[in-house]
Design a protein around this motif. Structure first.
Motif, PDB file in Angstrom:
ATOM      1  N   ASP A  51      -5.834 -42.796  -2.932  1.00 55.22           N
ATOM      2  CA  ASP A  51      -5.530 -41.392  -3.194  1.00 55.22           C
ATOM      3  C   ASP A  51      -6.082 -40.544  -2.060  1.00 55.22           C
ATOM      4  O   ASP A  51      -7.270 -40.635  -1.705  1.00 55.22           O
ATOM      5  CB  ASP A  51      -6.139 -40.952  -4.527  1.00 55.22           C
ATOM      6  N   LYS A  52      -5.236 -39.690  -1.507  1.00 52.00           N
ATOM      7  CA  LYS A  52      -5.640 -38.907  -0.342  1.00 52.00           C
ATOM      8  C   LYS A  52      -6.830 -37.994  -0.653  1.00 52.00           C
ATOM      9  O   LYS A  52      -7.680 -37.752   0.227  1.00 52.00           O
ATOM     10  CB  LYS A  52      -4.461 -38.086   0.177  1.00 52.00           C
ATOM     11  N   GLU A  53      -6.926 -37.511  -1.887  1.00 56.15           N
ATOM     12  CA  GLU A  53      -8.036 -36.633  -2.248  1.00 56.15           C
ATOM     13  C   GLU A  53      -9.385 -37.341  -2.117  1.00 56.15           C
ATOM     14  O   GLU A  53     -10.388 -36.737  -1.718  1.00 56.15           O
ATOM     15  CB  GLU A  53      -7.856 -36.113  -3.677  1.00 56.15           C
ATOM     16  N   ASP A  54      -9.401 -38.638  -2.434  1.00 58.09           N
ATOM     17  CA  ASP A  54     -10.640 -39.404  -2.323  1.00 58.09           C
ATOM     18  C   ASP A  54     -11.012 -39.639  -0.857  1.00 58.09           C
ATOM     19  O   ASP A  54     -12.204 -39.626  -0.499  1.00 58.09           O
ATOM     20  CB  ASP A  54     -10.502 -40.736  -3.052  1.00 58.09           C
TER      21      ASP A  54
END
Length: 426
Positions: free
Chosen positions: A412-415
């Protein structure tokens, strides 16, 4: 049945493969054997004399490897391919067909550090020389051509800088010089760029990276575009002159538009021996089935991470061709409209020490010497992959002391952004 040509995703799953004729197995079996039984003495003689195709010994060819070769050739739009033990092995086998002692290649300065080392040092032992050219200055390739030039070598997306190379312009230089253009397409994969469509004569990959995609198997491959006349001017005697070990046959004359792939197999792989394990071929084939899905996720994540870094106060520059203001953005839109790839670099205001500290503080990113994994990876090239170069050469290759290289995975890009943010703050 239909006359429709299969699309890329269909080829990634099906090209080269059929259910096993003996067992009906749908997945390609691992033919974990060293050698193969001949039908009779005449069959054996015809195989050894290149009068028939078939399996002799896994160092030269194997049915599992053959499926991998056909699949990558189909994805790249080539006539044939040869799988070998690593990307470095692919470069060795290719150049062994082209160069004699005293010959040289022209290579782009922006290359993987291991390739720079291989070309500069290891190949000198064979009497092979290299002339370096600037991939951002096409005229520098033309100026480097001499009577000893036998090939031009570039990367479609350069490692570590992530810059896009103008393949068509350099292919025109190669055609004018009468030499083949070799393109390392590892960072792009054929999902993003097909170099043969833009004038490449030979394509090489480290299968270890995006094609395999899971960081579990080494491999390399050579793809023959079938576009080069190897008999012209007798520049390439390995292909144009009679081969004494094969009863005087001429490889180009006998095998036509897949002659180079044959030469790499029966003159290079046979004698140099960097064979790919059938197990590794099986693992890489499995990875290729999801290549289109993975590459798009890689690209989407990479663009999001690059956008984040471009506004961070600790970052002085981001080199990612997918950003609108990047100097390579126009080339990215021309050659790789699906995305700019997953590998790029950024520069830290704190210089060398800040780069070393950053890789130590990341938690989700793995600090290691690889790219193209499902997992996100990080390295500080100046202290590792490009450490053998002086500072001036590091800068020219895109690995200045303040530069950090990322290979963005499919998490996940947010992580990923959160991990970079905490490490930069630390």
């Amino acid at each position: 049945m239909t006359d429709r040509l299969p699309g890329f995703s269909t080829l990634a799953v099906h090209a080269g493969a059929q259910p096993d004729p003996t067992t009906g197995a749908r997945a390609t079996p691992i033919y974990q054997t060293t050698s193969f039984v001949f039908n009779d003495a005449d069959h054996a003689a015809s195989l050894f004399g290149l009068q028939a195709f078939g399996n002799i010994y896994t160092r030269i060819g194997n049915p599992t490897n053959a499926v991998l070769e056909e699949r990558v050739a189909a994805l790249e739009g080539g006539t044939a391919a040869l799988a070998v033990a690593s990307g470095h092995a692919a470069q060795l086998v290719v150049l062994q067909q082209l160069l004699r002692p005293g010959d040289e290649i022209i290579a782009a300065r922006k290359l993987y550090g291991g390739s720079i080392n291989q070309f500069t040092h290891a190949f000198k032992a064979f009497g092979w020389n290299v002339a370096w050219a600037d991939p951002d200055d096409v005229a520098s390739f033309e100026q480097a051509v001499t009577p000893h030039t036998k090939a031009i070598f570039i990367e479609s997306i350069a490692n570590p800088a992530g810059s896009i190379t103008d393949i068509e312009a350099i292919a025109a230089v190669a055609r004018k010089a009468g030499v083949p253009l070799i393109v390392d397409n590892t960072l792009a994969s054929p999902y993003l760029i097909k170099p043969i469509d833009h004038g490449a004569d030979i394509v090489v990959h480290s299968l270890t990276k995006f094609l395999g995609g899971h960081g579990n198997s080494l491999g390399g491959i050579i793809v023959d575009a079938g576009t080069f006349d190897w008999s012209k001017d007798n520049k390439y005697p390995m292909l144009s002159e009679p081969r004494p070990e094969y009863h005087g046959i001429r490889i180009q004359e006998t095998f036509g538009n897949f002659a180079f792939a044959i030469a790499c197999r029966v003159l290079g792989l046979r004698d140099l021996g960097p064979a790919l394990s059938p197990f590794n071929a099986f693992m890489i084939l499995t990875g290729i089935e999801t290549l289109p899905l993975r590459m798009q996720k890689h690209c989407d994540n990479a663009k999001a991470v690059a956008e984040f870094l471009s506004t961070h106060p600790a970052v002085s520059a981001v080199n990612y061709a997918g950003l609108p203001g990047d100097r390579y953005n126009a080339l990215q839109r021309k050659y790789a409209p699906r995305g700019a790839g997953a590998v790029f670099t950024f520069s830290l205001k704190g210089g060398y020490d800040a780069g070393v500290n950053l890789v130590s503080n990341l938690r989700l990113f793995s600090h290691l010497a690889n790219v193209g994994d499902t997992r996100s990876l990080v390295i500080h090239p100046a202290s590792t992959t490009h450490s053998q170069l002086d500072d001036a050469a590091k800068v020219k290759s895109g690995a200045a002391p303040e530069v950090v290289r990322l290979s963005i995975g499919i998490e996940d890009k947010e992580d990923l952004i959160a991990d970079l943010d905490q490490a930069l703050r630390a």
